[in-house]
Design an enzyme around this catalytic site. Structure first.
Site, mmCIF file in Angstrom:
data_model
loop_
_atom_site.group_PDB
_atom_site.id
_atom_site.type_symbol
_atom_site.label_atom_id
_atom_site.label_comp_id
_atom_site.label_asym_id
_atom_site.label_seq_id
_atom_site.Cartn_x
_atom_site.Cartn_y
_atom_site.Cartn_z
ATOM 1 N N HIS A 177 -10.495 -21.219 13.527
ATOM 2 C CA HIS A 177 -9.543 -20.847 14.982
ATOM 3 C C HIS A 177 -8.164 -19.824 15.338
ATOM 4 O O HIS A 177 -8.552 -19.297 16.152
ATOM 5 C CB HIS A 177 -9.153 -22.412 16.028
ATOM 6 C CG HIS A 177 -7.220 -22.931 15.435
ATOM 7 N ND1 HIS A 177 -7.920 -23.262 14.152
ATOM 8 C CD2 HIS A 177 -6.386 -22.414 15.809
ATOM 9 C CE1 HIS A 177 -6.050 -23.103 13.983
ATOM 10 N NE2 HIS A 177 -5.097 -22.775 15.243
HETATM 11 C C1 UD1 Z 1 -3.190 -22.858 19.732
HETATM 12 C C2 UD1 Z 1 -1.919 -22.354 18.563
HETATM 13 C C3 UD1 Z 1 -2.229 -22.615 17.279
HETATM 14 C C4 UD1 Z 1 -2.426 -23.497 16.678
HETATM 15 C C5 UD1 Z 1 -3.852 -24.400 17.845
HETATM 16 C C6 UD1 Z 1 -4.343 -25.218 17.225
HETATM 17 C C7 UD1 Z 1 -0.210 -20.613 20.297
HETATM 18 C C8 UD1 Z 1 0.125 -19.079 20.431
HETATM 19 N N1 UD1 Z 1 -1.416 -21.095 19.306
HETATM 20 O O1 UD1 Z 1 -4.185 -21.672 18.980
HETATM 21 O O2 UD1 Z 1 -0.819 -22.689 16.754
HETATM 22 O O3 UD1 Z 1 -2.634 -24.125 15.569
HETATM 23 O O4 UD1 Z 1 -4.208 -24.307 18.551
HETATM 24 O O5 UD1 Z 1 -5.846 -25.428 17.731
HETATM 25 O O6 UD1 Z 1 -0.024 -21.829 20.780
HETATM 26 N N2 UD1 Z 1 -9.807 -23.158 25.008
HETATM 27 C C9 UD1 Z 1 -10.729 -24.106 24.722
HETATM 28 N N3 UD1 Z 1 -10.255 -25.547 25.464
HETATM 29 C C10 UD1 Z 1 -9.278 -26.151 25.324
HETATM 30 C C11 UD1 Z 1 -8.080 -24.588 25.230
HETATM 31 C C12 UD1 Z 1 -8.183 -22.944 24.214
HETATM 32 O O7 UD1 Z 1 -11.630 -23.519 25.561
HETATM 33 O O8 UD1 Z 1 -8.903 -26.940 25.547
HETATM 34 C C13 UD1 Z 1 -10.211 -21.225 24.797
HETATM 35 C C14 UD1 Z 1 -9.607 -21.034 25.190
HETATM 36 O O9 UD1 Z 1 -10.271 -20.327 25.910
HETATM 37 C C15 UD1 Z 1 -7.840 -20.297 25.504
HETATM 38 C C16 UD1 Z 1 -8.656 -20.336 23.509
HETATM 39 O O10 UD1 Z 1 -9.554 -21.202 23.392
HETATM 40 O O11 UD1 Z 1 -8.084 -18.430 25.678
HETATM 41 C C17 UD1 Z 1 -7.355 -20.176 22.862
HETATM 42 O O12 UD1 Z 1 -6.608 -21.467 23.515
HETATM 43 P P1 UD1 Z 1 -4.429 -21.135 23.327
HETATM 44 O O13 UD1 Z 1 -3.965 -21.735 23.899
HETATM 45 O O14 UD1 Z 1 -5.357 -20.051 22.625
HETATM 46 O O15 UD1 Z 1 -4.696 -21.887 21.737
HETATM 47 P P2 UD1 Z 1 -5.203 -22.121 20.452
HETATM 48 O O16 UD1 Z 1 -6.030 -20.678 20.346
HETATM 49 O O17 UD1 Z 1 -6.375 -22.952 20.285
#
Ligand code: UD1
Length: 358
Positions: free
Chosen positions: A203
């Site tokens: 991820h």
């Molecule tokens: C975040 C953390 C990372 C952690 C990870 C655990 C930051 C910068 N990164 O990354 O340190 O290891 O969480 O999972 O804070 N999305 C969904 N549904 C959700 C959440 C996210 O669809 O419930 C998708 C969205 O398109 C979003 C993408 O995932 O743009 C990334 O979400 P983000 O909030 O950046 O977190 P992670 O990549 O999960």
């Protein structure tokens, strides 16, 4: 005391599951969920499965660019702190929720407690590295999971408030080991045989957002000639679709793609795996804790103890290196990981004691 705790992303829910019940035995905790993770499989399922207290406040920020997401959290966290008037604010790890909580607390002059302080990858291209360095800089109490983390802070000239407490994730790992095994039917549901599959998670932005890296990993999984279970993070699913790699993965008959899993299902899969393949910080150390060999799809790790003990091996996102590591890692020599004396299930107690003495 009144402690205002900020969580927002999956690994923080696991850490809160260790610390919140302990804190609440003697103090008042206000739990704020930023809403960074909002899908049922990344959020609610953890609150239900791990018995985490319901958040008192949900900020519902959702997904956005880093700047927008972090900026969106700031005034809402500030408001929550002003209304609650806590004695301190507690943040976990290195996510955008951590940084937003840290900034809001520091600017209001409320003492900040950082659990999982001092970790460094020395790679400033990682958003997590930026988040944790800035958070450590404004923390009053820096609670470190490893001696390496303490040494990192000392090397940056940070000494006041630095304390080694151990890793709160191990409190939960230790408690869940038995629960994950008894009566769990995830292996049957996925038709898996213990010891005969690889558990994979991907991820991290550096792997998912770069089509060349993601493609190397996908082809390694598809060509490894081993059964692979891959619980897909929503970020990864979106990137696989964008880069036309999801079909390649689905067409690979050896790869079982699933939704993100509940914690106990994941632990059950991990404990029965032949090998773990991951770019997650938490999963690397959980593999080590449960004594399952791990291959990490990154060029560096914050958890250097897992490398030194032989439980972990770095490959980056390179197909040939991944395939080679998958062959050699299950049979390499290993010894106990440094810092194991702190894997006693009492890290959360030490977190509370340190907050009390502050
Ligand atoms: C975040 C953390 C990372 C952690 C990870 C655990 C930051 C910068 N990164 O990354 O340190 O290891 O969480 O999972 O804070 N999305 C969904 N549904 C959700 C959440 C996210 O669809 O419930 C998708 C969205 O398109 C979003 C993408 O995932 O743009 C990334 O979400 P983000 O909030 O950046 O977190 P992670 O990549 O999960």
């Amino acid at each position: 005391m009144k402690v205002l705790t900020i969580v927002g992303a999956r690994p923080q829910f696991v850490k809160a599951a260790a610390v919140s019940p302990v804190l609440r035995r003697r103090h008042t905790e206000i739990l704020v969920h930023t809403g960074q993770h909002y899908d049922y499989t990344l959020s609610a399922v953890f609150f239900e499965g791990l018995g985490i207290p319901r958040p008192d406040i949900n900020l519902n920020v959702g997904s956005a660019s880093h700047a927008v997401q972090t900026a969106d959290m700031l005034p809402r966290i500030e408001q929550a702190i002003i209304e609650a008037q806590p004695d301190c604010v507690l943040v976990y790890g290195d996510t955008n929720s951590t940084l937003a909580g840290a900034l809001a607390a520091a600017k209001l002059g409320i003492p900040l407690v950082h659990v999982e302080a001092g970790l460094r990858s020395f790679n400033m291209a990682m958003p997590e590295e930026v988040n944790r360095i800035l958070t450590d800089r404004v923390s009053r109490l820096l609670l470190c999971p490893t001696q390496t983390a303490v040494d990192n802070l000392h090397a940056e000239g940070i000494r006041d408030g630095v304390c080694l407490v151990g890793d709160v994730m191990f409190d939960i790992a230790a408690r869940s080991a038995e629960a994950a095994g008894s009566g769990n039917d995830i292996l049957r549901r996925l038709t898996l045989t213990p010891g005969e599959y690889v558990l994979a998670t991907i991820h991290r932005a550096e792997n998912t957002d770069d089509p060349a890296c993601l493609s190397e990993i996908v082809y390694a999984l598809a060509e490894c000639n081993q059964r692979v279970v891959l619980p897909l993070h929503p970020r990864t699913t979106k990137c696989l679709e964008t880069f036309n790699l999801l079909e390649t993965l689905r067409a690979a008959s050896n790869v079982v793609v699933t939704e993100p899993l509940a914690y106990l299902d994941f632990v059950c899969l991990l404990r029965n795996a032949r090998l773990v393949l991951t770019d997650s910080g938490g999963v690397q150390k959980e593999a080590c804790f449960h004594r399952i060999p791990c291959v990490t799809l990154r060029e560096e790790t914050e958890w250097v103890e897992t490398l030194e003990s032989g439980w972990n091996l770095l490959t980056g996102a390179n197909k040939q290196r991944i395939l080679l590591a998958m062959r050699i890692q299950p049979t390499r020599g290993r010894r106990d990981c440094a810092g194991m004396e702190l894997w006693d299930g009492r890290a959360a107690e030490r977190v509370m004691e340190q907050i009390e003495s502050m």
